[in-house]
Design a protein around this motif. Sequence first.
Motif, PDB file in Angstrom:
ATOM      1  N   LEU A 116       0.798  -1.260  -0.246  1.00  0.00           N
ATOM      2  CA  LEU A 116      -0.132   0.064  -0.089  1.00  0.00           C
ATOM      3  C   LEU A 116       0.742   1.173  -0.216  1.00  0.00           C
ATOM      4  O   LEU A 116       1.914   1.348   0.529  1.00  0.00           O
ATOM      5  CB  LEU A 116      -0.945   0.114   1.156  1.00  0.00           C
ATOM      6  CG  LEU A 116      -1.905  -1.063   1.295  1.00  0.00           C
ATOM      7  CD1 LEU A 116      -2.402  -1.151   2.827  1.00  0.00           C
ATOM      8  CD2 LEU A 116      -3.115  -0.788   0.339  1.00  0.00           C
ATOM      9  N   ILE A 117       0.434   2.339  -0.605  1.00  0.00           N
ATOM     10  CA  ILE A 117       1.039   3.665  -0.577  1.00  0.00           C
ATOM     11  C   ILE A 117       1.230   3.897   1.089  1.00  0.00           C
ATOM     12  O   ILE A 117       0.343   3.725   1.714  1.00  0.00           O
ATOM     13  CB  ILE A 117       0.197   4.940  -1.334  1.00  0.00           C
ATOM     14  CG1 ILE A 117       0.045   4.426  -2.798  1.00  0.00           C
ATOM     15  CG2 ILE A 117       0.794   6.068  -1.029  1.00  0.00           C
ATOM     16  CD1 ILE A 117      -1.089   5.063  -3.461  1.00  0.00           C
ATOM     17  N   PRO A 118       2.519   4.461   1.321  1.00  0.00           N
ATOM     18  CA  PRO A 118       2.631   4.838   2.698  1.00  0.00           C
ATOM     19  C   PRO A 118       1.717   5.966   3.065  1.00  0.00           C
ATOM     20  O   PRO A 118       1.344   6.779   2.438  1.00  0.00           O
ATOM     21  CB  PRO A 118       4.154   5.277   2.484  1.00  0.00           C
ATOM     22  CG  PRO A 118       4.848   4.647   1.322  1.00  0.00           C
ATOM     23  CD  PRO A 118       3.606   4.456   0.375  1.00  0.00           C
ATOM     24  N   ALA A 119       1.376   5.789   4.627  1.00  0.00           N
ATOM     25  CA  ALA A 119       0.480   6.894   5.028  1.00  0.00           C
ATOM     26  C   ALA A 119       1.286   7.747   6.333  1.00  0.00           C
ATOM     27  O   ALA A 119       2.026   7.151   7.007  1.00  0.00           O
ATOM     28  CB  ALA A 119      -0.712   6.045   5.668  1.00  0.00           C
ATOM     29  N   PHE A 155       8.894   8.218  -3.633  1.00  0.00           N
ATOM     30  CA  PHE A 155       8.189   7.145  -4.140  1.00  0.00           C
ATOM     31  C   PHE A 155       7.299   7.575  -5.571  1.00  0.00           C
ATOM     32  O   PHE A 155       6.895   6.758  -6.243  1.00  0.00           O
ATOM     33  CB  PHE A 155       6.912   6.743  -3.038  1.00  0.00           C
ATOM     34  CG  PHE A 155       7.431   6.300  -2.067  1.00  0.00           C
ATOM     35  CD1 PHE A 155       7.919   4.907  -1.877  1.00  0.00           C
ATOM     36  CD2 PHE A 155       7.493   7.072  -0.798  1.00  0.00           C
ATOM     37  CE1 PHE A 155       8.305   4.268  -0.956  1.00  0.00           C
ATOM     38  CE2 PHE A 155       7.946   6.412   0.436  1.00  0.00           C
ATOM     39  CZ  PHE A 155       8.297   5.005   0.465  1.00  0.00           C
ATOM     40  N   GLY A 156       7.483   8.718  -5.820  1.00  0.00           N
ATOM     41  CA  GLY A 156       6.741   9.241  -7.065  1.00  0.00           C
ATOM     42  C   GLY A 156       5.157   9.326  -7.081  1.00  0.00           C
ATOM     43  O   GLY A 156       4.688   9.759  -7.958  1.00  0.00           O
ATOM     44  N   VAL A 157       4.665   9.281  -5.895  1.00  0.00           N
ATOM     45  CA  VAL A 157       3.301   9.226  -5.454  1.00  0.00           C
ATOM     46  C   VAL A 157       2.895   9.997  -4.074  1.00  0.00           C
ATOM     47  O   VAL A 157       3.818   9.793  -3.209  1.00  0.00           O
ATOM     48  CB  VAL A 157       2.449   7.834  -5.425  1.00  0.00           C
ATOM     49  CG1 VAL A 157       2.595   7.048  -6.638  1.00  0.00           C
ATOM     50  CG2 VAL A 157       3.086   6.989  -4.156  1.00  0.00           C
ATOM     51  N   HIS A 158       1.834  10.495  -4.163  1.00  0.00           N
ATOM     52  CA  HIS A 158       1.767  11.290  -2.816  1.00  0.00           C
ATOM     53  C   HIS A 158       1.322  10.348  -1.746  1.00  0.00           C
ATOM     54  O   HIS A 158       0.471   9.523  -2.222  1.00  0.00           O
ATOM     55  CB  HIS A 158       0.473  12.386  -3.134  1.00  0.00           C
ATOM     56  CG  HIS A 158       0.983  13.468  -3.778  1.00  0.00           C
ATOM     57  ND1 HIS A 158       1.696  14.463  -3.552  1.00  0.00           N
ATOM     58  CD2 HIS A 158       0.777  13.731  -5.086  1.00  0.00           C
ATOM     59  CE1 HIS A 158       1.799  15.422  -4.328  1.00  0.00           C
ATOM     60  NE2 HIS A 158       1.344  14.761  -5.464  1.00  0.00           N
ATOM     61  N   PRO A 159       1.862  10.342  -0.523  1.00  0.00           N
ATOM     62  CA  PRO A 159       1.337   9.483   0.567  1.00  0.00           C
ATOM     63  C   PRO A 159      -0.070   9.857   1.066  1.00  0.00           C
ATOM     64  O   PRO A 159      -0.687  10.685   0.736  1.00  0.00           O
ATOM     65  CB  PRO A 159       2.295   9.890   1.745  1.00  0.00           C
ATOM     66  CG  PRO A 159       2.675  11.513   1.703  1.00  0.00           C
ATOM     67  CD  PRO A 159       2.830  11.441  -0.122  1.00  0.00           C
ATOM     68  N   GLU A 229      -5.594   1.352  -7.008  1.00  0.00           N
ATOM     69  CA  GLU A 229      -4.846   2.693  -6.984  1.00  0.00           C
ATOM     70  C   GLU A 229      -4.001   2.867  -5.681  1.00  0.00           C
ATOM     71  O   GLU A 229      -3.101   3.868  -5.613  1.00  0.00           O
ATOM     72  CB  GLU A 229      -5.966   3.640  -7.019  1.00  0.00           C
ATOM     73  CG  GLU A 229      -7.053   3.801  -5.737  1.00  0.00           C
ATOM     74  CD  GLU A 229      -7.898   4.900  -5.823  1.00  0.00           C
ATOM     75  OE1 GLU A 229      -7.360   5.965  -6.532  1.00  0.00           O
ATOM     76  OE2 GLU A 229      -8.898   4.828  -5.222  1.00  0.00           O
ATOM     77  N   LEU A 230      -4.215   2.015  -4.569  1.00  0.00           N
ATOM     78  CA  LEU A 230      -3.637   2.292  -3.258  1.00  0.00           C
ATOM     79  C   LEU A 230      -2.361   1.519  -3.305  1.00  0.00           C
ATOM     80  O   LEU A 230      -1.526   1.364  -2.307  1.00  0.00           O
ATOM     81  CB  LEU A 230      -4.413   1.891  -2.172  1.00  0.00           C
ATOM     82  CG  LEU A 230      -5.728   2.570  -1.955  1.00  0.00           C
ATOM     83  CD1 LEU A 230      -6.368   2.051  -0.762  1.00  0.00           C
ATOM     84  CD2 LEU A 230      -5.637   3.953  -1.942  1.00  0.00           C
ATOM     85  N   LEU A 231      -2.009   1.098  -4.256  1.00  0.00           N
ATOM     86  CA  LEU A 231      -0.787   0.125  -4.251  1.00  0.00           C
ATOM     87  C   LEU A 231       0.434   0.561  -4.983  1.00  0.00           C
ATOM     88  O   LEU A 231       0.282   1.228  -6.130  1.00  0.00           O
ATOM     89  CB  LEU A 231      -1.032  -1.367  -4.946  1.00  0.00           C
ATOM     90  CG  LEU A 231      -2.224  -2.228  -4.573  1.00  0.00           C
ATOM     91  CD1 LEU A 231      -2.418  -3.572  -5.250  1.00  0.00           C
ATOM     92  CD2 LEU A 231      -2.123  -2.285  -3.004  1.00  0.00           C
TER      93      LEU A 231
END
Length: 233
Positions: A116-119, A155-159, A229-231
């Motif tokens: 999962l995307i980090p939080a 990561f290239g994605v927003h947490p 989308e969360l991965l």
Amino acid sequence: MSVAVCLGIAAFFVIKGFFEEPESFDSSKYFVKGIDVSHHNPILNWDNVMEQDITFAYLKSTEGTTHEDRNYPFNYDLARKSNIKVGSYHFYTFALSGEEQAKHFLKTAKFNSGDLIPAIDVEHSPANPYSKDKEFVETVVKELKRMENKLYEHFGVHPIIYTNRDCYKLYIKGNFTKNIIWMCDLHNEPSDDVNNWKIWQFSHKGELPGVDGHVDLNYYRYTFNEFKELLLP
């Protein structure tokens, strides 16, 4: 029995129902179920968790600039072996450098493809006092932006940002419009006033068969297919 007494009894059960948290997954609207745990929970038997049709789990990894969750390494490895989608989260400390907190999180937590995307957990606590002081709020937001940006660069994605109604209004709303929101509300489904909410934590007192103690319960807002989308890639 008098009308007044009847009304009093009815009011009692309405209030009781409002303040009691759900203890299980029982929604006919949401089907993608998740939990989140920290050292406050025992190390879980993740095979038992998987048997409850739990799709995902967020695990506390770090807090501040030095704290490491003692159960994190065990839960991470065991959960992945059980084929549950695992994510790691950092408890954000208001008084500390956002950049240093990001470094601590990146150094300590595990991030694999398909996780999962980090939080980032943003909430009040004994370490994070509530205050509406303008300068204080601006500092909290400034350092949180620094941490968020470091994770985005990595990561290239927003947490994902975990928060609740009070903290959303004070720190998140209008400041983190590109981040998926993981909203804690123990009484009501998040409203569309919360921009981009995708995960709803609805209980701190969840009970799962074969799992000792309470766990936090969550729903992902959309379908199993959209859950991808969360991965992390």
